[in-house]
Design an enzyme around this catalytic site. Structure first.
Site, PDB file in Angstrom:
ATOM      1  N   HIS A   1      -6.644 -20.364  -4.662  1.00  0.00           N
ATOM      2  CA  HIS A   1      -5.444 -19.659  -4.619  1.00  0.00           C
ATOM      3  C   HIS A   1      -4.137 -19.982  -5.348  1.00  0.00           C
ATOM      4  O   HIS A   1      -3.125 -19.376  -5.521  1.00  0.00           O
ATOM      5  CB  HIS A   1      -4.907 -19.906  -3.081  1.00  0.00           C
ATOM      6  CG  HIS A   1      -5.735 -19.675  -1.916  1.00  0.00           C
ATOM      7  ND1 HIS A   1      -5.418 -18.134  -1.581  1.00  0.00           N
ATOM      8  CD2 HIS A   1      -6.848 -20.030  -1.698  1.00  0.00           C
ATOM      9  CE1 HIS A   1      -6.538 -18.024  -0.416  1.00  0.00           C
ATOM     10  NE2 HIS A   1      -7.316 -19.034  -0.577  1.00  0.00           N
TER      11      HIS A   1
ATOM     12  N   ASP B   1       2.544 -18.564 -10.844  1.00  0.00           N
ATOM     13  CA  ASP B   1       2.470 -18.059  -9.431  1.00  0.00           C
ATOM     14  C   ASP B   1       0.817 -17.698  -9.319  1.00  0.00           C
ATOM     15  O   ASP B   1       0.574 -16.754  -9.850  1.00  0.00           O
ATOM     16  CB  ASP B   1       3.278 -17.280  -8.711  1.00  0.00           C
ATOM     17  CG  ASP B   1       3.325 -17.502  -7.294  1.00  0.00           C
ATOM     18  OD1 ASP B   1       2.608 -18.267  -6.402  1.00  0.00           O
ATOM     19  OD2 ASP B   1       4.100 -17.424  -6.616  1.00  0.00           O
TER      20      ASP B   1
HETATM   21  O1  F6P Z   1      -0.485 -21.046  -3.487  1.00  0.00           O
HETATM   22  C1  F6P Z   1      -1.455 -21.769  -2.934  1.00  0.00           C
HETATM   23  C2  F6P Z   1      -0.851 -22.225  -1.508  1.00  0.00           C
HETATM   24  O2  F6P Z   1      -2.188 -22.776  -0.916  1.00  0.00           O
HETATM   25  C3  F6P Z   1      -0.335 -21.567  -0.608  1.00  0.00           C
HETATM   26  O3  F6P Z   1      -1.088 -20.752   0.202  1.00  0.00           O
HETATM   27  C4  F6P Z   1       0.681 -22.412   0.043  1.00  0.00           C
HETATM   28  O4  F6P Z   1       1.787 -21.769   0.520  1.00  0.00           O
HETATM   29  C5  F6P Z   1       0.744 -23.556  -0.816  1.00  0.00           C
HETATM   30  O5  F6P Z   1      -0.012 -23.494  -1.931  1.00  0.00           O
HETATM   31  C6  F6P Z   1       0.529 -24.772  -0.351  1.00  0.00           C
HETATM   32  O6  F6P Z   1       1.732 -25.263   0.392  1.00  0.00           O
HETATM   33  P1  F6P Z   1       1.886 -26.706   1.333  1.00  0.00           P
HETATM   34  O7  F6P Z   1       1.697 -27.695   0.534  1.00  0.00           O
HETATM   35  O8  F6P Z   1       2.866 -26.526   2.182  1.00  0.00           O
HETATM   36  O9  F6P Z   1       0.423 -26.757   2.396  1.00  0.00           O
END
Ligand code: F6P
Length: 516
Positions: A193, A406
């Site tokens: 992601h 991003d």
């Molecule tokens: O951007 C990728 C991702 O996994 C998002 O889906 C998510 O918002 C973030 O990174 C991870 O966030 P966290 O550290 O709060 O799990």
């Protein structure tokens, strides 16, 4: 965060209603660091998680009932003994959609070294092209290996040989390898992601080989954009000698690794289009949007919302607003920036420092440029629930989505989906993955403060006719790619051609300062 309605399922019990998905496929076993809910002390106290990944994945189970989703249960246990104990009585609960959530326990030390350490101090900066911010610590790595093995063991204890396992994101890049080591011979898919950087950056990571080999134990690896996929393919070729084979299928490169063939694909994630559109049409949300607008009188609202992260370009954006006001004092009192920052990763010093920077800049800019009855920046340091978020999308004249880097960025798509009135202007960074598929935004390089100020200015002054025309160009790409379609395309990799989404032709970083 809001509370979810959940139904308790006894630990270890799997809802085996793996009945027909709308596209005829069975539900996969999804594995991600976070679940859509933190499984609290009791099932009814489960708390909803926010975040791009969980928001995109949750709707896919509506069309593929009976699935299983494995992830961190959200608790921080004191020590290894309590983790062992929790593993014996794993927490599980079922959502009304039929998916069963199954928790993986983590200890304080796991959170410190796996999540805050290797995931967010080492992998996150490298994957986002900020290797200089990386902290590479052998103990963090050792813990990352251990936690990835734990996730794989929980999956192996529940998976049948005929299951399909879909592993997600940078926190779990070794899980495919450990699933194979544990004897799982069925289909494994992996989706990243985040962005994937070019090999000159990725090679900075001391454990680059292990990470690549971990992911490449999958049958298919997918990314948001062709650029990230190609960077991954180049890294696999130059760093571990994988052999790419191009042109075997549209939008796909295959990698030959030893005797295995791994498909590498680019499939941009979508959002819950229906959910955002129906909220935007609901009288309650529209009334809320009117209240937000009324609170700002006849001033235009410029809206931004993101998780606290240096990749999001929040300070850069505040400085561009300041630059705009200093260059055009006549704009004073004509607009208000509403900036929502969702708290995140507060245990990591880099994030605490950034929070201090934002607090300081908001105070300084408001102090220097505000006048009686008006301040340029309205700052909220908290998460909004989805209704509140959509009301802000509707109330805004301009949405600022200007990350320095991003993976995809779902805020841009959510804003567009919510603008059922075809109003609003999107100012979009060319470094958000989504800018490759959206045509109609005011495109900008967020590292160029002058260009960013000019883009905000152009958006504020844009005639209604042009706003509408742009929003009409933006909406089809977002509406055509709901999260369910994205999931179907991911799960079709290697079984049938991917098909193409309309894409904006790649543009160079040069061009006019307020390039669109
Ligand atoms: O951007 C990728 C991702 O996994 C998002 O889906 C998510 O918002 C973030 O990174 C991870 O966030 P966290 O550290 O709060 O799990």
């Amino acid at each position: 965060m809001s509370r979810g309605r959940v139904v308790a399922a006894p630990a270890g019990e799997r809802t085996l209603v793996r009945s027909g998905a709308s596209d005829g496929a069975a539900a996969p076993i999804v594995v991600s660091n976070r679940l859509p809910y933190d499984l609290g002390a009791s099932p009814t106290s489960a708390r909803r998680n926010v975040g791009g990944l969980v928001n995109a994945l949750e709707p896919i189970f509506a069309t593929r009932p009976g699935g299983l989703w494995i992830g961190w249960d959200g608790r921080t246990l004191p020590n290894a003994r309590s983790v062992e104990q929790a593993l014996r009585q794993a927490r599980a609960m079922s959502l009304p959609s039929g998916v069963t959530l199954c928790g993986v326990p983590l200890s304080e030390r796991d959170i410190a070294r796996y999540y805050n350490g290797l995931c967010n101090r080492a992998l996150w900066p490298v994957l986002h092209d900020f290797p200089g911010r990386g902290v590479f610590d052998g103990d963090d790595w050792e813990r990352y290996v251990r936690v990835n093995r734990r996730f794989a063991d929980v999956v192996l204890a529940r998976a049948k040989p005929s299951d399909r396992i879909w592993v997600h994101d940078y926190q779990l890049m070794l899980v495919p390898r450990f699933l194979r080591d544990g004897g799982f011979a069925g289909r494994i898919d992996f989706f990243l992601h985040t962005p994937f950087p070019p090999p000159e950056i990725f090679r900075v990571l001391p454990w680059r080989r292990e990470i690549l080999e971990g992911v490449l134990a999958s049958d298919a690896v997918a990314f948001h954009t062709p650029r990230y996929r190609d960077n991954f393919v180049d890294s696999a070729e130059t760093l571990i000698g994988a052999a790419p084979s191009r042109g075997v299928a549209p939008d796909r490169v295959d990698l030959i690794v030893g005797t295995a063939r791994v498909h590498a694909a680019a499939i941009p994630i979508g959002i819950d289009v229906e959910g955002f559109q129906s909220l935007a049409r609901s009288p309650a949300v529209q009334a809320r949007a009117r209240r937000i607008r009324a609170a700002h009188g006849d001033r235009s609202i410029v809206f931004g919302a993101e998780r606290l992260d240096y990749t999001k370009g929040i300070v850069e954006r505040l400085l561009a607003v300041e630059r705009l006001l200093r260059a055009h004092p006549s704009l004073s009192e004509s607009f208000a920036v509403v900036q929502v920052v969702v708290p995140s990763r507060h245990a990591v010093e880099e994030y605490r420092r950034m929070k201090r920077d934002i607090d300081r800049e908001v105070g300084r800019i408001n102090g220097e440029l505000g006048v009686d009855g008006w301040e340029p920046i309205h700052y909220r340091y908290r998460a909004l629930d989805r209704g509140e978020l959509v009301a802000h999308y509707l109330a805004a004249s301009v949405a600022l989505v200007t990350p320095l880097r991003d993976g995809m960025n779902l805020v841009a798509s959510e804003f567009v989906a919510s603008r059922v009135d075809e109003g609003g202007v999107l100012v979009l960074s060319e470094f958000a993955g989504v800018s490759d598929i959206l045509d109609g935004a005011v495109r900008v390089n967020p590292n160029d403060s002058q260009a960013l100020a000019a883009a905000i200015h152009a958006a504020l002054l844009m005639p209604v006719r042009e706003r509408t025309a742009r929003m009409r160009r933006l909406r089809p790409a977002v509406l055509a790619n709901p999260a369910t379609a994205w999931a179907a395309r991911c799960l079709a990799v290697g079984t049938r051609p991917l098909g193409r989404l309309a894409a904006v032709p790649a543009r160079g970083a040069g061009g006019p300062r307020n390039a669109t």
